[in-house]
Design a protein around this motif. Structure first.
Motif, short mmCIF file in Angstrom:
data_model
loop_
_atom_site.label_atom_id
_atom_site.label_comp_id
_atom_site.label_asym_id
_atom_site.label_seq_id
_atom_site.Cartn_x
_atom_site.Cartn_y
_atom_site.Cartn_z
N GLY A 1 0.81 -1.22 0.00
CA GLY A 1 0.00 0.00 0.00
C GLY A 1 0.83 1.25 0.00
N ASP A 2 0.42 2.25 0.78
CA ASP A 2 1.06 3.56 0.72
C ASP A 2 2.34 3.64 1.53
OD1 ASP A 2 -0.73 4.49 -0.98
OD2 ASP A 2 -1.94 5.62 0.48
N LYS A 3 2.50 2.74 2.51
CA LYS A 3 3.61 2.94 3.41
C LYS A 3 4.93 2.43 2.83
CE LYS A 3 2.65 -1.18 6.24
NZ LYS A 3 1.77 -1.87 5.34
N GLY A 4 4.93 2.11 1.55
CA GLY A 4 6.14 1.65 0.89
C GLY A 4 7.24 2.68 0.94
N VAL A 5 8.43 2.25 0.57
CA VAL A 5 9.58 3.15 0.61
C VAL A 5 10.00 3.47 -0.82
CG1 VAL A 5 10.51 2.54 2.83
CG2 VAL A 5 10.95 1.07 0.87
N ASP A 6 10.98 4.37 -0.94
CA ASP A 6 11.56 4.66 -2.25
C ASP A 6 12.18 3.40 -2.82
OD1 ASP A 6 10.85 7.23 -2.19
OD2 ASP A 6 12.88 8.07 -2.08
N HIS A 56 14.43 -0.60 -15.55
CA HIS A 56 14.73 0.28 -14.43
C HIS A 56 13.40 0.65 -13.78
CE1 HIS A 56 16.34 4.38 -12.91
NE2 HIS A 56 16.34 3.46 -11.98
N VAL A 57 13.29 0.37 -12.50
CA VAL A 57 12.03 0.59 -11.79
C VAL A 57 12.22 1.68 -10.75
CG1 VAL A 57 10.33 -0.44 -10.27
CG2 VAL A 57 11.33 -1.79 -12.10
N GLN A 58 11.32 2.64 -10.73
CA GLN A 58 11.39 3.69 -9.71
C GLN A 58 10.02 3.90 -9.06
OE1 GLN A 58 13.03 6.43 -12.60
NE2 GLN A 58 14.37 7.21 -10.99
N PHE A 59 10.06 3.97 -7.74
CA PHE A 59 8.88 4.38 -6.98
C PHE A 59 9.36 5.51 -6.09
CE2 PHE A 59 6.94 0.15 -7.57
CZ PHE A 59 5.64 0.54 -7.77
N LYS A 67 1.84 5.74 -5.54
CA LYS A 67 0.98 4.91 -6.38
C LYS A 67 1.39 4.91 -7.85
CE LYS A 67 -2.02 3.03 -3.70
NZ LYS A 67 -1.99 1.57 -3.60
N VAL A 68 2.56 5.51 -8.12
CA VAL A 68 3.01 5.56 -9.51
C VAL A 68 4.36 4.88 -9.65
CG1 VAL A 68 3.82 7.08 -11.35
CG2 VAL A 68 1.74 7.64 -10.09
#
Ligand SMILES: Nc1ncnc2c1ncn2[C@@H]1O[C@H](COP(=O)(O)OP(=O)(O)O)[C@@H](O)[C@H]1O
Ligand SMILES: [Mg+2]
Lengths: 323, 436
Positions: A22-27, A41-44, A50-51
């Motif tokens: 959910g929202d509490k994820g990290v970078d 290459h994956v970026q959050f 949410k993107v």
């Protein structure tokens, strides 16, 4: 597990983890490299949890394979068709990548099963992008037509600096792979594997599979192609695909199998080498054991001799016989 | 493209879990149980038919070689079908079944990372007490079977230590060069296999001072399960270990004083007792398990090992102290100052505080005794147990950092070296050089 699956395990796992956390994820900022130099290459970012920003680099295309804005023919349309509103393509892509997409997780279906279907689709981005031109041509084959404005021979990139070739006709599409391997043992194994592969195709159970040929020299279809593209050290494999192979749901599977044919062969070659080594190791181990056993028997014998037990034994024997 | 332009593959194969990923990332791409499910039914069949039919036997062998799974998939195939048996290639931190290990690597490379091993350098990790023969075997499989262009086998403890430094460095703004080059500390690595306490001075392992502790994460799990069952909680036998493990990872913590903790639990059960709900696998009936004293008794086996295993009574803090005491005298202060935790089983809440307090107490007592006996005033010894959030995969993280430096590709054994000199190039590990 012998066949490679289309969705990338890595992308699928990240996407699913993200939904769970959910929202509490990290970078997150990570990269990965797949076979044939497809890079992701994956970026959050925390600011916009949410993107997901996903960048994809494709194998370097050889001169004969034509790209449109850096992507294979029809790739943009294929992305839009596959992902709809979930994905937004960023132009230009990030440095060193061929495609950058913004994936909006809030636009995913709420139903879990449907959502997993979309996530698997996203993880299959390799097939969607690299397979786009192939799918276009085969879709026309399914309706027994030839795509408009298409050359007699189409080159599609599938490995860094290497392409395979398609000769589309209304009733069949001929697909030709120049096969190349680096290692000398691989070349030998691959060549014999391919000949056996063609042989296996002839057996009754596989009557419906596309017909398949192997030849050490370029087949007629490749006449006029530049010499670099025809420089193959493990021969040429030709498949003839008929409309019945690309009907309905078969299409996706055929696209992926054709797209990864080279990877499939090279995976097989590697695994066979592995099995051979395992077997050789087992053989050596059993030989060593046999030798050890023989050695310890010999040593036992030696000890017996040194201990004089033989003599004592025989003396006893003599004594007995004297009585 | 030259393989050194692609990120290196970093594998940390632990007794319990394998961490797989690419250098340069801050987390492994996959963390999966180090198990392989193999299908031996083919072999059984062939034994029944006459031994004269060698082709059938050969084919059965090939099928058995092909039909296997690793990681979580192995566990689920093992559970759902009677055809598979489970194998763990690594025991107590060391590979003891090379065929199974080779299969595990094959799937890790081709089906998990999905990369071509010929196109990447590899970094593998190795237990601090493993043998030169085992490193040789690793090299042989990597170069012969997978044809990798280059390989580096690193000692886990050194990687954990460098992970700690790299992590702290990434936090601090200014470059503090000296602290990074100063690779000195005691690594306490507790995972699923045999835990080791390894003193490292300037990047070199002091082999003669390595101590092993006999209890590990799997023992905590076992102990938690025993406690639950003895208290009368009904766990489905097939799932008992798995539930105990998850209970342990979610709820266990380390108290500063066990007697006080019992009192706390007794006075306010509602606050401390947790519930675990699950569904019985066979019948589908939901059930709940209460979790009480297990929460703090589980990790207590590191401080009172005799509670779980009657043959062993030296607590972990004492062992760490005796490890430092056996190191050269001029390194001891530096070692006490940097005790680094690594491995999943050091993740219990407040584990580091308890360790630090206990070690500090032992050290202070020794100093006080010296002072009293010799009538001197020795400077107090600084004891520091370092923790960081990457602790549970510190070995992998250290590997990722090491393999993304430029020197890495120069330190690797290359395929050319291997072809010229053979597997013996992998026997020695540079971190042991000069020490013996
Ligand atoms: N948060 C946690 N708290 C306590 N134990 C944990 C936690 N996470 C993982 N573990 C335990 O750590 C062990 C795995 O640690 P790891 O360092 O990966 O072991 P290894 O390298 O020996 O395979 C397992 O026993 C697991 O149950
Ligand atoms: Mg470990």
């Amino acid at each position: 597990m012998i066949l490679l699956q289309s969705p990338s395990r890595f992308l699928l796992q990240i996407l699913k983890d993200r939904i769970v956390s959910g929202d509490k994820g990290v970078d997150i900022d990570c990269h990965t490299v797949e076979f044939d130099d497809v890079r992701y290459h994956v970026q959050f970012s925390m600011r916009n949890p949410k993107v997901m920003v996903l960048s994809v680099a494709l194998p370097l295309a050889p001169p004969e394979a034509i790209l449109y804005d850096g992507l294979p023919l029809g790739a943009i349309d294929a992305i839009k068709a596959a992902y709809g509103a979930v994905v937004q393509i960023l132009d230009p892509p990030k440095d060193c990548f061929d495609l950058t997409m913004k994936i909006n997780l809030t636009k995913l279906p709420t139903d879990e099963e449907q959502r997993n279907v979309v996530l698997t689709q996203i993880a299959s981005v390799r097939e969607v992008v690299l397979g786009a031109p192939l799918k276009l041509l085969l879709r026309h084959l399914a309706s027994k037509t030839v795509a408009p404005n298409v050359d007699k021979l189409v080159a599609l990139v599938h490995r860094p600096n290497e392409s395979f070739f398609l000769a589309p006709q209304a009733d069949k599409v001929t697909v030709v792979y120049p096969m190349r391997f680096q290692d000398s043992i691989d070349i030998v194994l691959a060549t014999s594997f391919l000949q056996e592969f063609v042989e296996a195709r002839r057996t009754a159970a596989l009557n419906n599979a596309p017909s398949c040929m192997w030849s050490p020299v370029p087949p007629l279809e490749l006449k006029g192609v530049n010499a670099d593209a025809l420089d193959a050290n493990a021969g040429f494999v030709t498949f003839v695909v008929f409309p019945r192979h690309v009907e309905g749901r078969k299409l996706d599977k055929t696209v992926w199998s054709l797209l990864t044919f080279h990877a499939y062969v090279s995976y097989h070659v590697k695994c066979s080498e592995g099995f051979m080594h395992t077997r050789m190791r087992r053989r050596v181990e059993s030989l060593i054991q046999a030798l050890d056993r023989a050695k310890s028997d010999a040593e036992k014998l030696k000890k017996l001799v040194h201990g004089g037990s033989f003599r004592r034994l025989s003396m006893k024997h003599e004594g007995n016989s004297n009585h | 493209m030259d393989p050194s332009e692609r990120p290196a593959v970093v594998f940390d194969n632990g007794t319990g879990y394998s961490k797989l990923g690419f250098a340069g990332n801050s987390e492994p791409s996959f963390t999966i149980p180090t198990v392989v499910a193999v299908n031996e039914s083919f072999l059984d069949q062939s034994e029944q038919c006459s031994s004269a039919n060698w082709l059938a036997q050969y084919n059965a062998g090939v099928m058995a070689d092909l039909d296997f799974f690793i990681g979580d998939e192995a566990l689920s195939h093992f559970k759902s079908s009677g055809l598979y048996s489970l194998r763990s290639p690594i025991r107590h931190g060391q590979v003891n079944d090379w065929d199974t290990m080779e299969r595990f690597w094959q799937q890790s490379i081709f089906n998990y990372l999905r990369c071509n091993p010929e196109e990447h350098y590899f970094l593998l990790t190795d237990s601090p007490v493993s043998t030169p023969e085992s490193r040789e075997c690793m090299g042989e499989i990597m170069f012969e079977t997978f044809n990798v262009p280059g390989l580096y086998i690193s000692v886990q403890s050194v990687l954990s230590l460098s992970a700690g430094f790299a992590y702290l460095k990434s936090l601090s703004e200014e470059d503090s060069e000296d602290s990074v080059s100063d690779m000195t500390g005691v690594v306490v690595d507790i995972g699923d296999g045999a835990p080791h306490i390894v003193p490292v001075v300037n990047g070199y392992v002091i082999g003669s001072s390595i101590k092993s502790f006999p209890l590990s994460g799997s023992d905590v799990t076992q102990f938690v399960m025993q406690l639950l069952q003895e208290r009368g909680e009904l766990l489905p036998p097939d799932d008992a270990l798995d539930i105990a493990r998850r209970v342990k990872e979610t709820y266990c913590y380390t108290p500063s004083d066990i007697v006080k903790e019992f009192k706390k639990h007794d006075s306010k059960p509602s606050k401390y007792i947790k519930q675990w709900s699950a569904i019985k696998p066979k019948t589908g009936v939901p059930y709940t398990v209460d979790i009480g004293y297990e929460r703090f008794l589980g990790p207590e086996i590191f401080f009172h090992p005799e509670m779980y295993s009657p043959d062993f009574s030296t607590p972990l803090p004492e062992l760490i102290d005796s490890c430092v005491q056996s190191a050269p005298i001029d390194t001891r202060r530096a070692l006490y100052k940097n005790i680094v935790l690594s491995g999943g089983t050091t993740m219990f809440k407040d584990f580091h505080k308890r360790l630090q307090n206990n070690i500090k107490k032992i050290v202070d007592e020794r100093v006080a005794e010296t002072n009293a006996r010799h009538r001197v005033e020795v400077k107090p010894v600084e004891v520091n147990v370092v923790t960081h959030p990457i602790q549970s995969y510190a070995v992998w993280f250290g590997g990722s950092v090491a393999a993304s430096s430029h020197e890495f590709f120069e330190c690797c054994h290359t395929k050319e070296d291997y072809e010229e000199h053979g597997a013996s190039i992998c026997r020695t590990s540079t971190v042991f050089k000069g020490m013996y």
